[in-house]
Each structure stands twice: as structure tokens, then as C-alpha cells.
Design a protein around this motif. Structure first.
Motif: not given
Ligand SMILES: [Zn+2]
Ligand SMILES: [Zn+2]
Ligand SMILES: [Zn+2]
Lengths: 602, 602
Positions: B145-148, B204-206, B270-273
Motif C-alpha cells: 500500500i503506497e503513496t498514502m 515512505a515513498n514518492c 524507487g518512486c516517480c522518475g
Molecule cells: Zn510511486
């Protein structure tokens, strides 16, 4: 002949004799020195002794009631002190043989002691010692100090007697219709002070008569498990023409014997007006009775000049008022340097008004001659204060000067575990009938952990018990370090209180104020520490009783620890919290919030 | 394929994949529903997965970030929810084989939850559950579950996922430059709430980029020993023409890997990019690193909507404010009957101002529909109050209604030892990530002795631990009886606190006010009891924080028990005692005596 009076009293009731003076006065003219009769009319004395032995006495008293040098001086016979007493004892010894005990009778000097009169404690000890040595020389088996009116004089007599020989000591005092000695002490205080002096049998003699005697014995028995002696008069004397008449016949007095025994007396005798006939009746009554063994008393006691404070076992937590201490009070130090006790007296009064149960007196400041100032301060304070005194010094000389001056049963505050100090302080406590406060501190200082402090306490308590102290007279203070300087060790003191209570069963004391030493806003910290300590089992805090927050914590804690049954005292006495009735919490809270807006500080 | 993620993370660091959205957007035109691509261009998705596996990912994420029905609805594709998610998982599964893990990716619904928006907790749980079941059907090994942005939504997602299958759950949230989630929670609160939900890996992400990520991971690690995951963006995105550009090259990002690991992350991605090139560099970096096992955290935590309260291990003693309880407050009962939370909100604010750390909410009064009122009161209070909530009811239905509404990690107050109650309450605490307060009370009532209360506590604590609760989330309240009605049992509560602390190692709670229930002049008793309890080891009193005397006792006790190092808070915050500087005791006493003459009551 060596006797263990206490063991013997566990087995059976002991019967003494009746009046000597009454019997003598029948056989001779007035105004003679009664002790001179030992020399001038040996047969008369011998005959009286014989009548008592025949009547059933297990113990007869030497004809030496006025036999101190100071008393004999009033007849100009002071220099006969040795001769009279040796003779008195040898007459009794001859009659007694080895079946009956000879009690060397010692009575008051007739002089008032300091601070009321001019007789010093040391002089009193010497005069009693002189008499006692002569009685021993004449062959007495034990000492019977009687008709004492002032506990200070009784203490001096006990010390003098014990210095003369290692023999049992009985000491009985005289009470008026208010059940107080002439100097004002109640029966509880008398028994408390005398048992602390290691008197073997305590009691009452002379006075109003057997009714009152029963009441006095009962009061003593409620607070002590020491053997008790009752020697009542045959009622109050009255004059009929030139004759002194006592109304109690042998049978009327004999009717009280079983009550006296069931109330707790295990040594009986008679005082003024009693005769061999009385003793004969007593002897007959006693054949049908068994001695009534006392229940062990588990609480501790300290005494002021005329009243007693109880410690432990559900009694109200006593506060030891700490304020007479010049350490941080320049004006007090200055007063003590000029040997002026006035400030100390004022402080003592204020602390008592604030609820202190015990007054600590410390005279230690540079330039103070403490061996003079300590007794001066104690005497001045005890003139106005009835509470027991805590004599606060680490110097055995200052302590002993204080112990000689102090009335009642004080707290010796304090000893460390250093062997030579401990030895001296235990001796002093035993000699003067003081309780002993032990600090968990040895030559290496104060240990950090509760366990280590416990170990020091264990060593000290064991030493004191092995050297004859009663466990109920031993107090341990595991010491409070300051939260400012040694925060991490704060709870060790509280843990140590708990360990010492649980494992050693002695009373605990803490100087709680030290917790906040050097910090501002002290009272919140001290109050928290106080309540925590009481929760852990602390028996007596040393504290400033003038701080209402501390009193509130103590009175609240007394409810919580069951020392204030049904919160009676808390609700009656506590005026700090206004007088709300039983309301719901929120209403009280709202009201309090309103009130708090009106006052700035606690 | 059954995995124990936690065990695996003890051995080694796990590498996830990089962005899916970034990769997809390169291969297709704008404004398409990304999850539809699973159906329309399976090869594209498959190819991205393959690149990540080749780059070294141990775990790849399904292309299902927007795959809840609620999110798909925004494309009019809500009815495709099962098809899209099953397909997403099966594509990843095919690529992953049995060497690589498939993480069923779950993202936010895009809707605001109650009370900010209209999405109810139950609806959120259902939509996440629906997606999660489909992902399981498609073959995922765990959920990610991410980017919450909102902890409430994250909690709903975790519950929905766990209801779908007994698979591991990773949950990572997104933080802004202030290191807070969109809804305001700090990293400590996020990790506290999610670990309590039994999430296996939190993180944590993004967000902003790897610098910030290190700071967030560090903050989480300081208060938690749960495995942590870090999926940073390749820097902040910026627009160049119509292209979104990320500045962090694989090498620049790779330079952060060792710091992330040493700070405490054991799952990286990794997240965006980020691209397969980034993952390749990460993989190379990780070969030289060992995972950094966390030290066990010994303190306990409770959380409000965005901040955390620490309990034990030297943290400040938290006060649980007891005042929101209609038992003895008619106006509050009346308000609750009409479902009006206004008074409760005012009381909550006042208690927080007075220093409460936790707000207890009890809505129990006759005629109150508690299953409605409890969540209403909680939501209203949490609008204005950041402190954790203690949900106070003995009815599991009321408790569950409260648990659905409450933000953060609350205290479930309370359960008894009755087996059916205990079972239900432990289940609820685990499901909703609450700490559990156990009363030492069984079907026979409250036992008298501390030892018996301890025995009940032991049974409850053992049951809770055996059923998967963390010992740090178990609190025991050995119950306070009133001094008015049961004076002789008062100290049993305090002894029980000590026994339970020493032998079970759980946190203790006491409703201390009850001690003085029904008595006048309550605060002195309560304050004494409070300090005694804190001295015995009490972690959290339930009390009226508006009473200054209680705050004084707590703040004083915190100094004594080492919870307030160098008395810093005590001296700064305590305004009850005026502001004396460091003076000698007598001067302070004299000043206080003067002041006391001015004020009538406490
Ligand atoms: Zn992401
Ligand atoms: Zn007499
Ligand atoms: Zn991102």
C-alpha cells in the motif's frame, strides 16, 4: 545470688512486702530519720521484715527509702549514707536468707532537678549510685526505686543503680488522682521512658489507692509488654487526732488483687498503710491466680516530658520538625553562638502548632559550643513543648550532653555504621533510654544502590540488637540525596525504605526535604517525594511541618495507608482544602478552579 | 508461495522496483487509466516488470496503483476492478516466477475520508478489500500500500488487505518538505499507527527525494523497530516543455543507498522518475551492504491524528484526562442524549490546555445511543485536539464504532478478564491497531489482594501476547477502590502496580481519582495516592488534569523518577509554585508562609 527477674515473672506472680514507714512509725517517735533506725533499732526493722516474710512476701525491701546522701543531709546525716545503706541491706539479707529476695529500696532525694530546681542530672546519678553501691555491699539482690515523682530523677536513679551493679531494677512512680506524676507524666510516658532505660519491672506505688492503681496498670499494659508492679496504699491517709488512718482493711484491699493481676501486674505489694496482714491476704488471693502474660507490643514509642508518641502499626505518621537547624539559618546560628535558645523555642512552638509530633534540635554551626548549647536548647524547648525531642548531632559528646538534659525518651539522631561511632551511640542510647536513628552510611560514604544501603542497615540493626537494643527502638534512615545533584539515585532511597521495612522490620525515617535542596520551587518535589516515601512504608519523615502541602500529603497518606481510620482526622483537621461537602467530582473541580483564580500561588 | 517477510528482512536487504507510472507514460498517450493498460497492452507492462527483474529487483509491484473501484470510477471503469487487478497480478506473477516476489500494489482512492470528506471508514475498507481480493486471485505474494496521504485511509487499506488474505503488508506514505503527510501526520505517528496495524514493513515513498527520505527513515527508526522501506522519487519533478523531468540520475541516487540502509531502511525501491537503470545501480550498491538491524524499542506509544505520545522508559508521565465522562455530569449526559458533542469538545480543549496527554472519552449514560455518540464525540474532539484518544467503554460494539472513527493509535479502555470479553477486545485492538487496557477484574469481581490482581493481570497479558499483541501495547489497570468504602484495600492497588510492572513488564494505568470518591476534600487524598502510585511505577494516571495539585505531583514525580532530566520541565513549566530563585529553605518557607496568609484555600 543471681536472679533473672524477668524469667521468674514469666512463671509466676511475685509478692513483695507492705509498708516499712507505716510499721516503723508505729514503733517510734516522730521526726526521726527512718534510715537511722537500722543502726539504732536493728531489731525493729528485722522484726518488720520477718513479719512480711511470714505473711508470704517473696521479696522484702530494705529500710533505705530516704537513704541518699542528699536526703540524709536534711537530717544532717549525709555522711552516714554508706553505713545506713549497708546496714539496711544486711538486716534484710539476714531475714531473707536465700529463699526471699532483698530489694534495695531507693526513694527520691527530695530535691528538684534542673531545669525546675538546681539538682543536675550528673549530681543525681552520683547520689543514687553512692546509695546503690552501699546496698549492694549489704547484700541486696535487686534495686527497687519507688515513689518517684519526676521521671528525670527516676532516670538518674536507674542509671546510678545500674552503674553500681548488674542487678535487676524495679522502678515505680507515684500518680495523682489525674493519673499523672507530680511532674506531669502520664502512665504511658512513665512506662515508655523506664522500659527504654532497661528497667526490668515498671509500675506505680503509693498514691490514691487500688482503684486508681488498676487504671494506671491498665494504661501501662496497653502500650508496653514490660512486667508491671503495683504497690497501692491502703487508701488515702486521713488524720484522726494525731494518728494517720488508712481505711482499706486487708480484706478490702485483697478484693483488688485478682483485678490487678488480670489487668497486667505481675509484682504486687503494698505501700503506705499496708501491713503484714494485708500481705497475708494478698498471698492467699495469689495462690488462686496465674500471671497474665502480656501480648508483645509491635509499635514503637518516643516520649516527651509527659506524653508519648506512637510510631508504626497504624498510628498517625509523626512528623519530625526539622526547622531547629542552623545550617542554613544565619540568625539561628548567631543565637546559638551567644547561647541564646529563644529563636529555637519560638520555632519549636510554631512547629508544634503546625502539627509536628517530634522536635529535632541541631545546634551545629561554626563557633557554637554545642556541649553547652545542646542541653540549653533542649531544656528551653522542653519548657514549652511536650513533644519528644530528636537530638541531632554526629558528635557523641554533644549527644551525651543532650541525653543528660532531655526529658522523656528521645531519638538519638544519629549514628553511622562506622564501628567506633556505632558502638558509642548504641551505648549512649541504651544508657539513657533513647531510640537510635541509624544512617546507612559507612566510612566509604553513602552507597548508591538501595541494596547496598540495605546491607549497611542490616549490619547496624544486627549490631544494635546483639548489643541489647530492642528492635522497636531502632530506626533506619536510608538517606535522601538531592534530585538536583544526583537525580538518578532518587528512587534508591525509596526502594531502600521498602527493603529495610520488609526485611528488617525496623522503623524508617527520611529527611525528605533534602530531595529538593538547591532547587527552586521546592515544595512540589518534596511533596511528591514525601507521598512516594510514605507509600513505600516510611514511618517518620523529617520535614518542615509549617508547609501546608507537606501536612496535606501526610494526612492524605495516612488515610491511604490505613493510619487514619475512616479518614476521621483527615476530614476533621485538614483545613487546607476548604470545607466542601460530599459533592460530585466535577462540581468540586469547578469550585476549586474558581477559587484558584483568586489566589496566585499555592 | 508463502513468505515470512520479516524473517527474510532479518537476513538481508530487499530491493523492490522503480516507477511503473513513469515507464508507462513513456510508452503511451496521456489521460489513459493506467490500470486499463493491463488489458490493452499487457506486453508493455510485462516488459517493464522484466526490466526491473533484470535490474535486480527482489520484488516487483503490480500495475494496480489506481485499482480501487472508487479510483477506477473516475474513468468510468469501476466495474472493471476485479478484471484489472487480477490481470495486473497475473502479469507480474508470470514475469516474477518463483524467484521474485509480487507485491500487489494498492494506492489511494482519491476520495477524502470522514470527517474531512464523505468517505466512511467502512466504505474505504470495502473498496480496498475488493481490490486486494482480486490481486490475491491474480497471484500476488504480499500487498504494498503506497503513496498514502491520510493515515485513516492507510488504516482502511491495511484492514481491507488483511481481510482479503493472510499475506504480508507493506505500507508507505508520502511526506511533504515539512516531513508531514498531507493530512498532517509526522513520521513517528505514521510508523506508530501502522506498526500497530501489524503492517510488516512501514515506510515512505514518492515525495521530495532521497535527502528527505533519509530524514524520515531516521525519525521512524528512532521510535520503532519495525522493518522500514524507502522509495524515493528521483528528485522533485519539473516540467520541460510537455515533458516531466527528474533530475536524479541513477548514480546520484545510488549515492544515497548506503545512507538509507545505515539509517534503517531494509527494503529499498524507487518512486516517480526512477527506472531500471536506477534499480541496477541500487542493486550494485546493496551488494556491498548489510542490513542494519534495529535495536528493540522498549517504550510504548499512542498516537493522535498527527502526533505521538511515548510511555515509559523515562518519557514524561502522560496524563489521561478523565473529564469526558457523563457518569456524574448531568449536562454532559444530556448533551450526549441529544448527540451533541460540543461540551465534550470544550472539555477536551480545556484538559489539553491543562496538560493532558491523552483524552479519555466515555459516552455512557442512560438514554445515550453510544454506537452513534462515541464516533461522533471522537471525531468532534479530534478536530480540535491532537492528543491520542482513550475509547472508554465496556461494550465491544461501542468500542468498535469508536475504533472505526478514531484517528491515530488509541487506547482501548477497557477489557476485563472474562474470556469472551477479553477475546473480543484483543481482536478489536489488533484489527484497528489499538493499545489495550486490561482491568484486573474477572467474573468474580475485583480481588482484594495485590497478588490476586497480579494473577488476573498475568492471565490477561499472556492471553494477549499469545494472540499476537505486542507487550508494549498492553496496559494493566489494577483498579483503585475508594478509601471511603474500602480503606484497607487502598494500598493493594499500589502494590499491584509494583508487582505487575516488575513481573510482567507491561505498562500500568490507574484511575487514581476513584480513591477519594464520595469523600469531601478529595484532592489531598488523590494527590497523595497519585504520588505514591507514581513512586510504585505507575506509567499513566487517569485523572482530572485541571487540578493543579495533581499536575504538581506528576511533574514533581517525573523529576524524582528520572523522567524529567535535570528537572528541566518542572522548573520551566511549573507555575503553581511561584518563581523563587535558588534560595535557602527558610527564606522560601517564610515567603510561602506570607503568601499563604493571603489565600484561603488551595
Ligand atoms: Zn510511486
Ligand atoms: Zn505510699
Ligand atoms: Zn512518486
Amino acid at each position: 545470688m543471681s536472679i533473672c527477674l524477668t524469667d521468674r515473672l514469666k512463671q509466676s506472680i511475685m509478692l513483695g512486702d507492705g509498708a516499712m514507714g507505716t510499721m516503723l512509725s508505729e514503733g517510734m517517735k516522730e521526726a526521726t530519720c527512718p534510715e537511722a533506725i537500722n543502726m539504732t533499732n536493728e531489731k525493729l526493722v528485722e522484726n518488720i521484715h520477718q513479719q512480711y516474710v511470714k505473711a508470704g512476701s517473696h521479696m522484702i525491701q530494705t529500710n533505705s527509702f530516704g537513704g541518699t546522701r542528699l536526703k540524709l543531709d536534711s537530717y544532717g546525716l549525709g555522711d552516714q549514707v554508706v553505713a545506713f545503706n549497708v546496714k539496711a541491706a544486711s538486716i534484710a539479707r539476714k531475714v531473707a536468707g536465700d529463699k526471699v529476695l532483698v530489694a534495695g529500696n531507693i526513694g527520691p532525694t527530695g530535691k528538684l532537678m534542673e531545669p525546675m530546681g538546681s539538682l543536675t542530672f550528673e549530681e543525681a546519678v552520683l547520689t543514687f549510685n553512692e546509695q546503690a553501691k552501699a546496698l549492694v555491699e549489704g547484700g541486696c539482690d535487686l534495686f527497687l526505686i519507688e515513689t518517684m515523682a519526676d521521671l528525670q530523677e527516676a532516670k538518674a536513679a536507674v542509671i546510678g543503680a545500674k552503674m553500681a551493679a548488674d542487678l535487676p531494677v524495679i522502678c515505680t512512680m507515684t500518680f495523682d488522682i489525674q493519673e499523672r506524676t507530680l511532674a506531669g507524666a502520664d502512665p504511658e510516658t512513665v512506662v515508655t521512658v523506664l522500659e527504654a532505660m532497661e528497667v526490668d519491672v515498671v509500675g506505680a506505688n503509693c498514691g490514691v489507692g487500688p482503684d486508681l492503681m488498676i487504671s494506671i496498670i491498665k494504661r501501662m499494659r496497653q502500650v508496653s509488654d514490660v512486667p508491671l508492679m503495683a504497690q497501692a496504699n491502703a487508701g488515702l491517709p486521713r488524720l484522726e487526732g494525731s494518728n494517720t488512718i488508712y481505711d482499706m482493711t486487708p480484706d478490702r484491699m485483697g478484693a483488688y488483687v485478682s483485678s490487678l493481676v488480670s489487668t497486667g501486674a505481675s509484682v504486687l505489694g503494698g505501700c503506705c498503710g499496708t501491713t503484714p496482714e494485708h500481705i497475708k491476704v494478698f498471698s492467699k488471693e495469689l495462690k488462686m491466680l496465674r500471671s497474665n502474660q502480656p501480648k508483645p507490643i509491635l509499635f514503637s514509642k518516643l516520649a516527651g516530658k509527659d506524653q508519648t508518641v506512637y510510631v508504626g502499626c497504624g498510628y498517625q505518621t509523626p512528623m519530625i520538625g526539622e526547622n531547629i537547624n542552623p545550617t542554613s539559618r544565619k540568625n539561628l546560628a548567631e543565637a546559638f553562638r551567644t547561647l541564646n535558645p529563644k529563636l529555637a523555642v519560638e520555632e519549636a512552638k510554631a512547629q508544634i502548632e503546625a502539627g509536628a509530633s517530634i522536635i529535632d534540635i541541631n545546634t551545629g554551626a561554626s563557633g557554637v559550643d554545642q556541649e553547652v548549647m545542646m542541653p540549653l536548647a533542649i531544656q528551653a524547648v522542653q519548657k514549652v513543648v511536650r513533644a519528644p525531642i530528636s537530638i541531632d548531632s554526629s558528635d557523641p559528646k554533644v549527644i551525651e550532653a543532650g541525653l543528660r538534659a532531655v526529658q522523656g525518651k528521645p531519638l538519638l539522631n544519629s549514628t553511622t555504621a562506622k564501628p567506633e561511632t556505632l558502638e558509642q551511640m548504641v551505648k549512649l542510647a541504651k544508657k539513657y533510654g533513647a531510640s537510635l536513628l541509624c544512617l546507612t552510611l559507612d566510612s566509604k560514604g553513602i552507597p548508591e544502590s538501595a541494596e547496598e544501603r540495605f546491607k549497611i542497615a542490616e549490619i547496624m540493626v544486627n549490631y544494635a540488637i546483639q548489643n541489647g537494643m530492642n528492635i522497636r527502638d531502632i530506626y533506619v534512615d536510608p538517606l535522601t540525596l538531592t534530585a538536583g545533584a544526583q537525580q538518578r539515585l532518587v528512587m534508591e532511597s525509596i526502594k531502600a525504605v521498602q527493603l529495610i521495612k520488609e526485611r528488617l522490620g525496623v522503623r524508617t525515617v527520611l529527611g525528605v526535604s533534602n530531595i529538593s535542596h538547591g532547587l527552586p520551587k521546592r515544595s512540589g518535589l518534596t511533596a511528591s517525594f514525601l507521598a512516594m516515601s510514605l507509600g513505600a512504608g516510611l514511618d517518620m519523615p523529617i520535614i518542615n511541618p509549617r508547609e501546608p502541602l507537606f501536612r496535606l500529603m501526610i494526612s492524605g497518606s495516612d488515610v491511604l495507608t490505613g493510619k487514619d481510620h475512616n479518614a476521621k482526622r483527615y476530614l476533621e483537621e485538614n483545613t487546607l482544602l476548604g470545607n466542601e461537602g460530599v459533592k460530585n467530582h466535577q462540581e468540586i473541580t469547578d469550585e476549586k478552579a474558581k477559587r484558584e483564580n483568586l489566589s496566585v500561588d499555592l
